[in-house]
Motif scaffolding. Structure first.
Motif, PDB file in Angstrom:
ATOM      1  N   ARG A  89       0.835  -1.214   0.000  1.00 28.91           N
ATOM      2  CA  ARG A  89       0.000   0.000   0.000  1.00 28.91           C
ATOM      3  C   ARG A  89       0.863   1.254   0.000  1.00 28.91           C
ATOM      4  N   LYS A  90       1.895   1.241   0.849  1.00 30.53           N
ATOM      5  CA  LYS A  90       2.791   2.397   0.924  1.00 30.53           C
ATOM      6  C   LYS A  90       3.486   2.637  -0.408  1.00 30.53           C
ATOM      7  N   MET A  91       3.919   1.557  -1.057  1.00 27.80           N
ATOM      8  CA  MET A  91       4.577   1.678  -2.360  1.00 27.80           C
ATOM      9  C   MET A  91       3.618   2.301  -3.378  1.00 27.80           C
ATOM     10  N   LYS A  92       2.355   1.826  -3.378  1.00 36.84           N
ATOM     11  CA  LYS A  92       1.359   2.370  -4.311  1.00 36.84           C
ATOM     12  C   LYS A  92       1.129   3.854  -4.048  1.00 36.84           C
ATOM     13  N   ARG A  93       1.036   4.231  -2.773  1.00 39.24           N
ATOM     14  CA  ARG A  93       0.846   5.645  -2.420  1.00 39.24           C
ATOM     15  C   ARG A  93       2.002   6.493  -2.923  1.00 39.24           C
ATOM     16  N   LYS A  94       3.232   6.000  -2.723  1.00 35.68           N
ATOM     17  CA  LYS A  94       4.415   6.747  -3.179  1.00 35.68           C
ATOM     18  C   LYS A  94       4.383   6.927  -4.689  1.00 35.68           C
ATOM     19  N   GLU A  95       4.057   5.849  -5.418  1.00 34.72           N
ATOM     20  CA  GLU A  95       3.990   5.931  -6.871  1.00 34.72           C
ATOM     21  C   GLU A  95       2.918   6.928  -7.304  1.00 34.72           C
ATOM     22  N   LYS A  96       1.774   6.884  -6.631  1.00 32.98           N
ATOM     23  CA  LYS A  96       0.679   7.792  -6.961  1.00 32.98           C
ATOM     24  C   LYS A  96       1.098   9.243  -6.716  1.00 32.98           C
ATOM     25  N   GLN A  99       3.340  10.361  -9.487  1.00 31.50           N
ATOM     26  CA  GLN A  99       2.565  10.661 -10.689  1.00 31.50           C
ATOM     27  C   GLN A  99       1.860  12.004 -10.550  1.00 31.50           C
ATOM     28  N   GLU A 100       1.238  12.228  -9.378  1.00 33.52           N
ATOM     29  CA  GLU A 100       0.537  13.504  -9.155  1.00 33.52           C
ATOM     30  C   GLU A 100       1.510  14.664  -9.209  1.00 33.52           C
ATOM     31  N   LYS A 101       2.710  14.462  -8.655  1.00 34.62           N
ATOM     32  CA  LYS A 101       3.720  15.526  -8.676  1.00 34.62           C
ATOM     33  C   LYS A 101       4.115  15.829 -10.119  1.00 34.62           C
ATOM     34  N   GLY A 102       4.318  14.771 -10.919  1.00 39.27           N
ATOM     35  CA  GLY A 102       4.647  14.958 -12.334  1.00 39.27           C
ATOM     36  C   GLY A 102       3.523  15.671 -13.070  1.00 39.27           C
ATOM     37  N   GLU A 103       2.266  15.291 -12.780  1.00 38.74           N
ATOM     38  CA  GLU A 103       1.118  15.947 -13.409  1.00 38.74           C
ATOM     39  C   GLU A 103       1.037  17.406 -12.989  1.00 38.74           C
TER      40      GLU A 103
END
Length: 192
Positions: A89-96, A99-103
Motif C-alpha cells: 500500500r505504501k509503495m502504491k501511495r508513493k507511486e501515486k 505521478q501527481e507531482k509529475g502531473e
C-alpha cells in the motif's frame, strides 16, 4: 539508579541526598513494601504483552544466517522478499504521489505557457482598448458638453420669461460661454 534505603531501629527510610545545587534533602520514612515511583513498572495491557512476547521471526528462522559458499551465491539469483500488504500500500501511495507531482509540474508548465500567451494577447487588447478608451472619453466629454449647453439654454429661457430678473455674475458668464460650447460640440462630433 536504585534508591538508597537505610534501616535502623526506627524503621526503613530513604537516606538524605544532595541536590544538584548543593543543598541536602531530608531523610524520609518509608512504610514496608514501598516502591518508589521511578521503579514502578509501566502498565501494559494484555495485547501489548502478547505482541512483546511474540517472536519477531517465524518459527524455524533464526537471526543469525549461516555463512554461504561464494560459488553458491554467484550461481543463485537473488530473490526479493515478498512485501506485506501495508508495504505494498505504501509503495502504491508513493507511486501515486510521484505521478501527481509529475502531473502538477506539467500543469504548472502549461499554466506558465498560457500566462505568456495571455500576456501577449492583453498587450494587443490594450492597444485596441486604448483606442476604444479614447473614443469612450470623447463620447463622455460630448455628453457633458451637451448637458452644459442645455443648462445654458434653460437659463436663457428663465431670463427671457422673467423668472430671473437680475442674473448673477456667474449666470452671465455661463450665458457667454454658449458659443464656445456649441463649437466644441461640433468639433467632437466631427472626430467621432
Amino acid at each position: 539508579m536504585a534508591t538508597p534505603y537505610v534501616t535502623d531501629e526506627s524503621g526503613k527510610y530513604i537516606a538524605a541526598t544532595q541536590r544538584p545545587d548543593g543543598t541536602w534533602r531530608k531523610p524520609r520514612k518509608v512504610k514496608e513494601g514501598y516502591v518508589p515511583q521511578e521503579e514502578v513498572p509501566v502498565y501494559e495491557n494484555k495485547y501489548v504483552r502478547f505482541f512483546k512476547s511474540k517472536p519477531s521471526l517465524p518459527p524455524g528462522l533464526s537471526h543469525v544466517e549461516p555463512p554461504a559458499n561464494k560459488t553458491q551465491q554467484s550461481n543463485k539469483p537473488e530473490t526479493e522478499t515478498p512485501l506485506s500488504k501495508t508495504a505494498k500500500r505504501k509503495m502504491k501511495r508513493k507511486e501515486k504521489k510521484k505521478q501527481e507531482k509529475g502531473e502538477r509540474e506539467a500543469v504548472e508548465e502549461a499554466r506558465q505557457d498560457i500566462e505568456k500567451i495571455s500576456i501577449s494577447e492583453t498587450e494587443v487588447k490594450n492597444d485596441k482598448s486604448n483606442s476604444e478608451n479614447a473614443a469612450a472619453e470623447k463620447t463622455k466629454k460630448l455628453k457633458n458638453l451637451r448637458k452644459k449647453l442645455r443648462q445654458v439654454e434653460d437659463l436663457q429661457q428663465k431670463i427671457d420669461s422673467g423668472e430671473i430678473k437680475q442674473p448673477s455674475k456667474e449666470q452671465l458668464e455661463k450665458l457667454a460661454r454658449r458659443k464656445a460650447l456649441e463649437e466644441e460640440i461640433e468639433d467632437l462630433e466631427l472626430d467621432l
